[in-house]
Design a protein around this motif. Structure first.
Motif, mmCIF file in Angstrom:
data_model
loop_
_atom_site.group_PDB
_atom_site.id
_atom_site.type_symbol
_atom_site.label_atom_id
_atom_site.label_comp_id
_atom_site.label_asym_id
_atom_site.label_seq_id
_atom_site.Cartn_x
_atom_site.Cartn_y
_atom_site.Cartn_z
ATOM 1 N N ARG A 41 0.820 -1.219 0.000
ATOM 2 C CA ARG A 41 0.000 0.000 0.000
ATOM 3 C C ARG A 41 0.855 1.271 0.000
ATOM 4 N N PHE A 42 1.992 1.227 0.656
ATOM 5 C CA PHE A 42 2.859 2.399 0.771
ATOM 6 C C PHE A 42 4.106 2.195 -0.085
ATOM 7 N N THR A 43 4.620 3.313 -0.620
ATOM 8 C CA THR A 43 5.855 3.279 -1.403
ATOM 9 C C THR A 43 6.769 4.408 -0.972
ATOM 10 N N ILE A 44 8.010 4.064 -0.668
ATOM 11 C CA ILE A 44 8.994 5.068 -0.286
ATOM 12 C C ILE A 44 9.910 5.339 -1.475
ATOM 13 N N SER A 45 10.287 6.614 -1.632
ATOM 14 C CA SER A 45 11.208 6.971 -2.695
ATOM 15 C C SER A 45 11.996 8.204 -2.264
ATOM 16 N N MET A 46 13.055 8.489 -3.011
ATOM 17 C CA MET A 46 13.887 9.628 -2.651
ATOM 18 C C MET A 46 14.372 10.330 -3.919
ATOM 19 N N ARG A 47 14.340 11.624 -3.872
ATOM 20 C CA ARG A 47 14.878 12.442 -4.958
ATOM 21 C C ARG A 47 16.091 13.191 -4.442
ATOM 22 N N ARG A 48 17.162 13.127 -5.213
ATOM 23 C CA ARG A 48 18.411 13.764 -4.801
ATOM 24 C C ARG A 48 18.665 15.049 -5.593
ATOM 25 N N ASP A 49 18.992 16.103 -4.872
ATOM 26 C CA ASP A 49 19.440 17.357 -5.478
ATOM 27 C C ASP A 49 20.786 17.714 -4.876
ATOM 28 N N ILE A 50 21.394 18.751 -5.411
ATOM 29 C CA ILE A 50 22.716 19.143 -4.936
ATOM 30 C C ILE A 50 22.670 19.569 -3.473
ATOM 31 N N ALA A 51 21.674 20.367 -3.133
ATOM 32 C CA ALA A 51 21.641 20.954 -1.795
ATOM 33 C C ALA A 51 20.773 20.203 -0.802
ATOM 34 N N LYS A 52 19.963 19.267 -1.274
ATOM 35 C CA LYS A 52 19.055 18.567 -0.365
ATOM 36 C C LYS A 52 18.561 17.280 -0.998
ATOM 37 N N ASN A 53 18.061 16.387 -0.172
ATOM 38 C CA ASN A 53 17.320 15.215 -0.623
ATOM 39 C C ASN A 53 15.881 15.361 -0.184
ATOM 40 N N THR A 54 14.968 14.852 -0.979
ATOM 41 C CA THR A 54 13.564 14.848 -0.588
ATOM 42 C C THR A 54 13.073 13.409 -0.540
ATOM 43 N N LEU A 55 12.587 13.043 0.627
ATOM 44 C CA LEU A 55 12.052 11.705 0.860
ATOM 45 C C LEU A 55 10.538 11.748 0.735
ATOM 46 N N TYR A 56 9.978 10.752 0.064
ATOM 47 C CA TYR A 56 8.524 10.691 -0.126
ATOM 48 C C TYR A 56 7.967 9.398 0.460
ATOM 49 N N LEU A 57 6.738 9.468 0.879
ATOM 50 C CA LEU A 57 5.990 8.281 1.256
ATOM 51 C C LEU A 57 4.628 8.385 0.596
ATOM 52 N N GLN A 58 4.432 7.606 -0.451
ATOM 53 C CA GLN A 58 3.136 7.538 -1.113
ATOM 54 C C GLN A 58 2.286 6.509 -0.389
ATOM 55 N N MET A 59 1.159 6.949 0.129
ATOM 56 C CA MET A 59 0.293 6.078 0.909
ATOM 57 C C MET A 59 -1.034 5.904 0.171
ATOM 58 N N ASN A 60 -1.310 4.690 -0.240
ATOM 59 C CA ASN A 60 -2.548 4.377 -0.960
ATOM 60 C C ASN A 60 -3.441 3.479 -0.127
ATOM 61 N N ASN A 61 -4.715 3.476 -0.467
ATOM 62 C CA ASN A 61 -5.685 2.638 0.234
ATOM 63 C C ASN A 61 -5.557 2.787 1.750
ATOM 64 N N LEU A 62 -5.594 4.017 2.210
ATOM 65 C CA LEU A 62 -5.408 4.280 3.630
ATOM 66 C C LEU A 62 -6.543 3.686 4.457
ATOM 67 N N LYS A 63 -6.176 3.244 5.653
ATOM 68 C CA LYS A 63 -7.125 2.635 6.581
ATOM 69 C C LYS A 63 -7.139 3.433 7.878
ATOM 70 N N PRO A 64 -8.233 3.348 8.630
ATOM 71 C CA PRO A 64 -8.276 4.077 9.915
ATOM 72 C C PRO A 64 -7.100 3.731 10.828
ATOM 73 N N GLU A 65 -6.623 2.507 10.769
ATOM 74 C CA GLU A 65 -5.492 2.113 11.613
ATOM 75 C C GLU A 65 -4.166 2.732 11.170
ATOM 76 N N ASP A 66 -4.150 3.430 10.042
ATOM 77 C CA ASP A 66 -2.963 4.167 9.630
ATOM 78 C C ASP A 66 -2.879 5.535 10.312
ATOM 79 N N THR A 67 -3.914 5.904 11.037
ATOM 80 C CA THR A 67 -3.930 7.183 11.746
ATOM 81 C C THR A 67 -2.805 7.246 12.761
ATOM 82 N N ALA A 68 -1.964 8.276 12.634
ATOM 83 C CA ALA A 68 -0.805 8.414 13.516
ATOM 84 C C ALA A 68 -0.073 9.707 13.170
ATOM 85 N N VAL A 69 0.891 10.043 13.995
ATOM 86 C CA VAL A 69 1.863 11.070 13.633
ATOM 87 C C VAL A 69 3.005 10.363 12.917
#
Length: 123
Positions: free
Chosen positions: A67-95
């Motif tokens: 359901r979830f996919t992690i990925s990362m994009r690299r730039d010179i000055a920073k990296n950006t981390l992503y978490l694509q969350m699909n088909n979310l469920k109530p039990e995914d509720t969290a910080v």
């Protein structure tokens, strides 16, 4: 020192999708394994997903596999981390917390944490 800044949380209905982002900057930010953890009220912090610093190997907690996919994009000055969350469920509720470590991301031996972003899934 590595700075982690998350964004993208919110309130959605069950079955919806969300994408979390985490910007990593600072000293040697490129050399850290990165990942996402989450903590629901009254529960311990839980590993969600991780990615190796070279950006090839990925790891997932059992509750989010497929359901979830992690990925990362690299730039010179920073990296950006992503978490694509699909088909979310109530039990995914969290910080959800972005994390960076020079050790094992799966083991949760974390050097740096983001401030957290709230994800709430209604039924």
């Amino acid at each position: 020192q590595v700075q982690l800044v998350e964004s993208g949380g919110g309130l959605v209905q069950a079955g919806a999708s969300l994408r979390l982002s985490c910007t990593a900057s600072g000293r040697a930010f490129n050399n850290y394994n990165m990942g996402w953890f989450r903590q629901a009220p009254g529960k311990e912090r839980e590993f969600v997903a991780g990615i190796a610093w070279i950006g090839v190997d990925t790891y997932y907690g059992d509750s989010v596999k497929g359901r979830f996919t992690i990925s990362m994009r690299r730039d010179i000055a920073k990296n950006t981390l992503y978490l694509q969350m699909n088909n979310l469920k109530p039990e995914d509720t969290a910080v959800y917390y972005c994390a960076a470590t020079s050790r094992s991301i799966v083991a949760g031996t974390i050097d740096y944490w983001g401030q957290g972003t709230q994800v709430t899934v209604s039924s």
